[in-house]
Design a protein around this motif. Structure first.
Motif, PDB file in Angstrom:
ATOM      1  N   VAL A 396      22.235  -6.942   5.545  1.00 42.94           N
ATOM      2  CA  VAL A 396      20.803  -6.681   5.727  1.00 42.94           C
ATOM      3  C   VAL A 396      19.976  -7.830   5.153  1.00 42.94           C
ATOM      4  CG1 VAL A 396      18.904  -5.189   5.021  1.00 42.94           C
ATOM      5  CG2 VAL A 396      21.020  -4.182   5.853  1.00 42.94           C
ATOM      6  N   VAL A 397      20.357  -8.293   3.965  1.00 42.43           N
ATOM      7  CA  VAL A 397      19.650  -9.429   3.373  1.00 42.43           C
ATOM      8  C   VAL A 397      19.778 -10.651   4.268  1.00 42.43           C
ATOM      9  CG1 VAL A 397      19.623 -11.030   1.426  1.00 42.43           C
ATOM     10  CG2 VAL A 397      19.848  -8.586   1.015  1.00 42.43           C
ATOM     11  N   GLY A 398      20.972 -10.871   4.818  1.00 38.03           N
ATOM     12  CA  GLY A 398      21.162 -11.995   5.719  1.00 38.03           C
ATOM     13  C   GLY A 398      20.299 -11.901   6.958  1.00 38.03           C
ATOM     14  N   ALA A 399      20.080 -10.676   7.450  1.00 34.89           N
ATOM     15  CA  ALA A 399      19.258 -10.504   8.647  1.00 34.89           C
ATOM     16  C   ALA A 399      17.775 -10.699   8.352  1.00 34.89           C
ATOM     17  CB  ALA A 399      19.488  -9.117   9.244  1.00 34.89           C
ATOM     18  N   LEU A 400      17.356 -10.372   7.127  1.00 38.90           N
ATOM     19  CA  LEU A 400      15.936 -10.408   6.790  1.00 38.90           C
ATOM     20  C   LEU A 400      15.521 -11.686   6.075  1.00 38.90           C
ATOM     21  CD1 LEU A 400      15.421  -6.723   5.598  1.00 38.90           C
ATOM     22  CD2 LEU A 400      15.185  -7.690   7.886  1.00 38.90           C
ATOM     23  N   SER A 401      16.489 -12.534   5.710  1.00 38.47           N
ATOM     24  CA  SER A 401      16.144 -13.758   4.986  1.00 38.47           C
ATOM     25  C   SER A 401      17.085 -14.870   5.417  1.00 38.47           C
ATOM     26  CB  SER A 401      16.225 -13.517   3.473  1.00 38.47           C
ATOM     27  OG  SER A 401      17.546 -13.184   3.094  1.00 38.47           O
ATOM     28  N   THR A 402      17.208 -15.893   4.587  1.00 32.05           N
ATOM     29  CA  THR A 402      18.057 -17.034   4.928  1.00 32.05           C
ATOM     30  C   THR A 402      19.493 -16.779   4.491  1.00 32.05           C
ATOM     31  OG1 THR A 402      17.731 -18.169   2.804  1.00 32.05           O
ATOM     32  CG2 THR A 402      16.084 -18.531   4.526  1.00 32.05           C
ATOM     33  N   VAL A 403      20.383 -17.608   5.004  1.00 27.90           N
ATOM     34  CA  VAL A 403      21.793 -17.467   4.666  1.00 27.90           C
ATOM     35  C   VAL A 403      22.041 -17.771   3.195  1.00 27.90           C
ATOM     36  CG1 VAL A 403      22.373 -19.855   5.280  1.00 27.90           C
ATOM     37  CG2 VAL A 403      24.125 -18.087   5.419  1.00 27.90           C
ATOM     38  N   VAL A 405      19.942 -17.115   0.691  1.00 24.51           N
ATOM     39  CA  VAL A 405      19.568 -15.911  -0.069  1.00 24.51           C
ATOM     40  C   VAL A 405      20.681 -14.874   0.036  1.00 24.51           C
ATOM     41  CG1 VAL A 405      17.936 -13.994  -0.210  1.00 24.51           C
ATOM     42  CG2 VAL A 405      17.103 -16.325   0.175  1.00 24.51           C
ATOM     43  N   ALA A 406      21.250 -14.729   1.237  1.00 28.18           N
ATOM     44  CA  ALA A 406      22.365 -13.789   1.410  1.00 28.18           C
ATOM     45  C   ALA A 406      23.544 -14.200   0.544  1.00 28.18           C
ATOM     46  CB  ALA A 406      22.780 -13.731   2.880  1.00 28.18           C
ATOM     47  N   GLY A 407      23.822 -15.518   0.458  1.00 23.68           N
ATOM     48  CA  GLY A 407      24.914 -15.985  -0.394  1.00 23.68           C
ATOM     49  C   GLY A 407      24.659 -15.681  -1.848  1.00 23.68           C
ATOM     50  N   ALA A 408      23.410 -15.882  -2.295  1.00 26.56           N
ATOM     51  CA  ALA A 408      23.073 -15.575  -3.687  1.00 26.56           C
ATOM     52  C   ALA A 408      23.221 -14.080  -3.966  1.00 26.56           C
ATOM     53  CB  ALA A 408      21.650 -16.036  -3.988  1.00 26.56           C
ATOM     54  N   VAL A 409      22.774 -13.273  -3.018  1.00 33.23           N
ATOM     55  CA  VAL A 409      22.911 -11.815  -3.189  1.00 33.23           C
ATOM     56  C   VAL A 409      24.387 -11.424  -3.233  1.00 33.23           C
ATOM     57  CG1 VAL A 409      22.510  -9.598  -2.060  1.00 33.23           C
ATOM     58  CG2 VAL A 409      20.676 -11.275  -2.207  1.00 33.23           C
ATOM     59  N   ALA A 410      25.204 -12.058  -2.392  1.00 30.38           N
ATOM     60  CA  ALA A 410      26.641 -11.763  -2.401  1.00 30.38           C
ATOM     61  C   ALA A 410      27.262 -12.118  -3.745  1.00 30.38           C
ATOM     62  CB  ALA A 410      27.343 -12.520  -1.275  1.00 30.38           C
ATOM     63  N   LEU A 411      26.877 -13.263  -4.312  1.00 31.89           N
ATOM     64  CA  LEU A 411      27.417 -13.659  -5.620  1.00 31.89           C
ATOM     65  C   LEU A 411      26.979 -12.690  -6.705  1.00 31.89           C
ATOM     66  CD1 LEU A 411      27.001 -17.543  -5.578  1.00 31.89           C
ATOM     67  CD2 LEU A 411      29.139 -16.249  -5.571  1.00 31.89           C
ATOM     68  N   GLY A 446      30.889 -13.880   7.728  1.00 30.28           N
ATOM     69  CA  GLY A 446      30.429 -13.421   9.037  1.00 30.28           C
ATOM     70  C   GLY A 446      28.953 -13.689   9.244  1.00 30.28           C
ATOM     71  N   ASP A 447      28.152 -13.438   8.196  1.00 31.35           N
ATOM     72  CA  ASP A 447      26.720 -13.705   8.287  1.00 31.35           C
ATOM     73  C   ASP A 447      26.461 -15.200   8.458  1.00 31.35           C
ATOM     74  OD1 ASP A 447      23.888 -12.593   7.863  1.00 31.35           O
ATOM     75  OD2 ASP A 447      23.982 -14.223   6.409  1.00 31.35           O
ATOM     76  N   LEU A 448      27.229 -16.002   7.716  1.00 31.22           N
ATOM     77  CA  LEU A 448      27.089 -17.457   7.830  1.00 31.22           C
ATOM     78  C   LEU A 448      27.429 -17.917   9.247  1.00 31.22           C
ATOM     79  CD1 LEU A 448      26.554 -20.029   6.103  1.00 31.22           C
ATOM     80  CD2 LEU A 448      29.027 -20.155   5.767  1.00 31.22           C
ATOM     81  N   GLY A 449      28.524 -17.382   9.782  1.00 32.02           N
ATOM     82  CA  GLY A 449      28.901 -17.733  11.144  1.00 32.02           C
ATOM     83  C   GLY A 449      27.858 -17.302  12.155  1.00 32.02           C
ATOM     84  N   TRP A 450      27.311 -16.104  11.953  1.00 28.83           N
ATOM     85  CA  TRP A 450      26.285 -15.621  12.877  1.00 28.83           C
ATOM     86  C   TRP A 450      25.054 -16.519  12.821  1.00 28.83           C
ATOM     87  CZ3 TRP A 450      26.524 -11.924  16.543  1.00 28.83           C
ATOM     88  CH2 TRP A 450      25.328 -11.545  17.135  1.00 28.83           C
ATOM     89  N   HIS A 451      24.680 -16.925  11.602  1.00 26.65           N
ATOM     90  CA  HIS A 451      23.526 -17.805  11.452  1.00 26.65           C
ATOM     91  C   HIS A 451      23.720 -19.097  12.243  1.00 26.65           C
ATOM     92  CE1 HIS A 451      20.380 -16.445   8.719  1.00 26.65           C
ATOM     93  NE2 HIS A 451      21.298 -15.755   8.074  1.00 26.65           N
ATOM     94  N   TYR A 452      24.882 -19.702  12.082  1.00 29.20           N
ATOM     95  CA  TYR A 452      25.067 -21.048  12.621  1.00 29.20           C
ATOM     96  C   TYR A 452      25.603 -21.069  14.051  1.00 29.20           C
ATOM     97  CZ  TYR A 452      23.933 -23.075   8.145  1.00 29.20           C
ATOM     98  OH  TYR A 452      23.269 -23.454   7.021  1.00 29.20           O
ATOM     99  N   VAL A 453      26.306 -20.025  14.453  1.00 26.86           N
ATOM    100  CA  VAL A 453      26.866 -20.028  15.805  1.00 26.86           C
ATOM    101  C   VAL A 453      25.921 -19.356  16.792  1.00 26.86           C
ATOM    102  CG1 VAL A 453      28.760 -19.248  17.251  1.00 26.86           C
ATOM    103  CG2 VAL A 453      29.230 -20.108  14.958  1.00 26.86           C
ATOM    104  N   VAL A 454      25.536 -18.130  16.477  1.00 26.56           N
ATOM    105  CA  VAL A 454      24.722 -17.363  17.423  1.00 26.56           C
ATOM    106  C   VAL A 454      23.244 -17.711  17.273  1.00 26.56           C
ATOM    107  CG1 VAL A 454      24.100 -15.058  18.206  1.00 26.56           C
ATOM    108  CG2 VAL A 454      26.429 -15.530  17.421  1.00 26.56           C
ATOM    109  N   GLU A 455      22.689 -17.418  16.071  1.00 31.08           N
ATOM    110  CA  GLU A 455      21.273 -17.700  15.892  1.00 31.08           C
ATOM    111  C   GLU A 455      21.009 -19.192  15.904  1.00 31.08           C
ATOM    112  OE1 GLU A 455      19.756 -15.693  12.511  1.00 31.08           O
ATOM    113  OE2 GLU A 455      19.901 -13.717  13.437  1.00 31.08           O
TER     114      GLU A 455
END
Length: 675
Positions: A396-403, A405-411, A446-455
């Motif tokens: 959800v964080v990855g969808a609403l912000s940058t990758v 921020v999602a990485g920081a939240v994951a850590l 997966g979020d990283l891949g979605w950011h760079y491949v799809v989006e």
């Protein structure tokens, strides 16, 4: 309210989170992942056991250590000692008021040797009888039995399991639905078993990767010509005795072991032996309290050397004040067993401070049972639920912000999970660490891949099409939600503006190409800035004409007003430009603007090699026709009836009548907007 574009990005992210959870759950079923989880289990044991032993622990270890072996040898010979020696220590502990004595030494057969104790000769039978008499007189001694730890029977050592020789406390247990089958057992010799207050097995089992983490409270052994015999472990038999309970007070379901105040969680399972035999297991996680020897070199549990107690009993018999005060053993459970390194009764544990002797393992088990400590594995469905929640958070964080921020939240989330599992482990609940961390990592990847491949693909397409043709605000909105552009083509109700420069043809006749391009660029720069300032999109330049769109690629409810406001601003900007040109002696420019609103097809139009975002349709054609009518009517801004009807603001609008433009049979009502 959350932008619609961001909401639509959630769906694939949620699917990625669920997929990451499923993959992590599948990995947890592999032996490799299980081994890593067990290593984190050991690490948590070491982090949470520093102060879990109470200074007033009800358990004391009497150690048959290297010093005892050395000092007893001149008196009674080398190990194994005559049973008379053990009888004297039992007498001492009984007189000291110990609550229970747990003897972790197997006396399987009668002793056939002859001994010299001082100047007196003792036969093995006399020595055995001394231990039997002391055990019976004490009334609180639990002796050890041996349960085979493998599937192979050892006929030479296995003795017939005669229930009649077992004490009542051990022989008649309550409901035991969760027991672990073993192929054979070796009991104390019959007279000693009958004299004991209890008999318990001393079986220790390693996990597949090595360390001792679980205990086996109950084992079941088949006996020839009869049903199975169920034996409690030495610690469990001691706890029954210490609480004044018998076997009838004990129940063992597949999930819990209960006896008086004792309530321990059990884990039923199945284990395949090396010979292929599948055996039911019933074990409990051992809530370790401390390593056998702490980092400061002191014993974790109160400990006395066996030789010191033997000497103290001799002193009591001679009427001398004993060198070891009996009072320290009052109401204690005393575990007597071998800790000497040369006798190899040691086990690998989760601690890094060397191995632990069997009596110390039994002592820690008894301490946990009497102290109410337990360790239970978190229900699998709860662990799966927590894992899914963690991955959903990252997605959800990855969808609403940058990758990033999602990485920081994951850590941060992973660190918090590790900390939480350590805290709850110390509180008695074993939550998985590896599976959720793996799921978090997979969700982020997966979020990283979605950011760079799809989006990323959509962003690159949007960048290529719009970075120079829309305002920064609109461009940023498109980057956050590329799907808003709907590049495949869609019908939209919107407004189109055509702005054409007057006098450009005569300019080309008087000016050099370089000067002409410079002046045209200056004009376009001013006009395009006004398009962007009013949320418009630059469609294209055609010679000296500017074509702009309103309401595409991003929806704009006030598209008609924004188009008219742009036109008025263009007229004002043209006046300023002409004033500058007049100072240079340059002739003025004039302008004609046509605006129409209606349904148009907007999308990515062109060939596979060259595409551009534009609009097509009759409403577009009418807008272009209106621009050309300014020459005929002597006006600068002409709008259609469709545009006038959509205006929300107040403007100086003058009707011009109706006209029939080329390509149309129906007349169109048109209006002038005056600056």
């Amino acid at each position: 309210m959350m932008p619609a574009g961001r909401l639509t990005r959630l769906a694939p992210r949620l699917l990625l989170a669920l997929a990451a959870s499923l993959v992590a759950a599948g990995l947890s079923l592999t032996g490799f992942a299980d081994t890593i989880e067990l290593k984190t289990y050991d690490w948590r044991v070491r982090q949470t056991t520093a102060d879990r032993l109470s200074p007033s622990s009800p358990v004391i270890v009497v150690a048959i250590d290297d010093e005892s072996l050395r000092r007893m040898e001149p008196l009674v010979g080398r190990w194994p000692w005559p049973r008379l020696v053990h009888a004297l220590v039992v007498d001492y502990l009984a007189a000291a008021g110990a609550r229970a004595v747990v003897y972790d030494v197997l006396f399987a057969e009668g002793d056939r040797r002859t001994f010299m104790v001082g100047e007196t000769e003792w036969t093995g039978q006399e020595s055995d009888q001394a231990l039997v008499d002391s055990t019976r007189a004490a009334g609180m001694v639990v002796h050890a039995a041996e349960a085979a730890s493998s599937g192979a029977r050892d006929a030479a050592r296995a003795l017939p399991v005669d229930v009649s020789v077992l004490p009542d406390r051990t022989a008649r247990l309550g409901h035991t639905a969760c027991v672990e089958g073993r192929p054979q057992t070796v009991l104390p010799f019959p007279e000693l078993a009958q004299a004991s207050a209890g008999v318990g097995h001393s079986l220790m089992v390693y996990d597949a990767d090595g360390p001792l983490r679980r205990v086996v409270p109950l084992v079941s052994v088949e006996r020839p010509g009869g049903g199975p015999v169920v034996l409690p472990s030495l610690p469990l038999a001691a706890v029954l005795l210490a609480q004044g309970l018998t076997g009838r007070d004990l129940t063992a379901s597949p999930t819990h072991l209960r006896a008086g105040a004792l309530d321990w969680p059990l884990m039923a399972g199945r284990l395949e032996e090396p010979d292929g035999t599948v055996r039911t297991t019933c074990r409990a996680l051992l809530p370790w309290a401390a390593a056998a020897v702490g980092s400061d070199g002191t014993a974790a549990l109160p400990r006395q050397s066996f030789y010191d107690l033997f000497l103290a009993q001799q002193e009591l018999m001679e009427g001398v004040t004993p060198s070891v005060a009996p009072a320290q053993f009052r109401d204690k459970v005393v575990v007597v067993g071998v800790t000497a390194q040369g006798l190899h009764d040691v086990f690998t544990t989760p601690f890094t401070e060397g191995k632990m002797a069997g009596p110390e393992v039994h002592a820690q088990t008894i301490d946990a049972m009497l102290g109410g400590r337990q360790l239970v594995q978190a229900p699998r469905w709860q662990a799966l639920g927590a894992m899914v929640a963690l991955t959903l958070l990252v997605s959800v964080v990855g969808a609403l912000s940058t990758v990033w921020v999602a990485g920081a939240v994951a850590l941060v989330t992973g660190g918090a999970w590790v900390w939480g599992t350590v805290v709850t482990f110390g509180g008695g609940v074993w939550w998985p660490m590896v599976m959720p961390l793996a799921a978090l990592g997979l969700a982020f990847v997966g979020d990283l891949g979605w950011h760079y491949v799809v989006e990323g693909r959509e962003r690159r397409k949007v960048t290529r099409l719009f970075s120079r043709y829309v305002s920064k605000a609109v461009y940023q909105q498109l980057l956050e939600a590329p799907q808003l552009a709907q590049l495949g083509g869609t019908r939209r109700f919107m407004t189109v503006l055509f702005s054409d420069m007057r006098g450009f043809t005569s300019l080309t006749e008087r000016e050099s190409p370089e000067a002409m391009v410079a002046q045209l660029n200056d004009y376009f720069t001013r006009m395009v800035a006004l398009v962007f300032a009013h949320q418009g999109t630059l469609d294209k330049f055609v010679g000296d004409m500017v074509m702009a769109l309103y309401g595409a690629p991003v929806d704009d409810e006030a598209h008609a007003d924004h188009a008219v406001q742009t036109a008025l601003a263009m007229v004002r900007a043209l006046a300023a430009l002409n004033a500058e040109r007049a100072t240079r002696g340059a002739p003025p420019f004039d302008i004609g603007i046509g605006i129409n609103s209606g349904e148009m097809v907007a999308g990515n139009i062109g060939s596979d090699q060259v595409m551009s975002y534009t609009v097509i349709g009759d409403a577009v054609n009418l807008g272009a026709r209106l621009e050309s009518l300014n020459k005929e009517y002597g006006t600068r801004i002409i709008i259609s009836e469709a545009t006038r009807a959509l205006l929300r603001g107040q403007y100086d609008v003058r009707p011009l009548g109706t006209v029939t433009v080329k390509g149309k049979t129906q007349p169109a009502e048109i209006f002038e907007v005056r600056a």
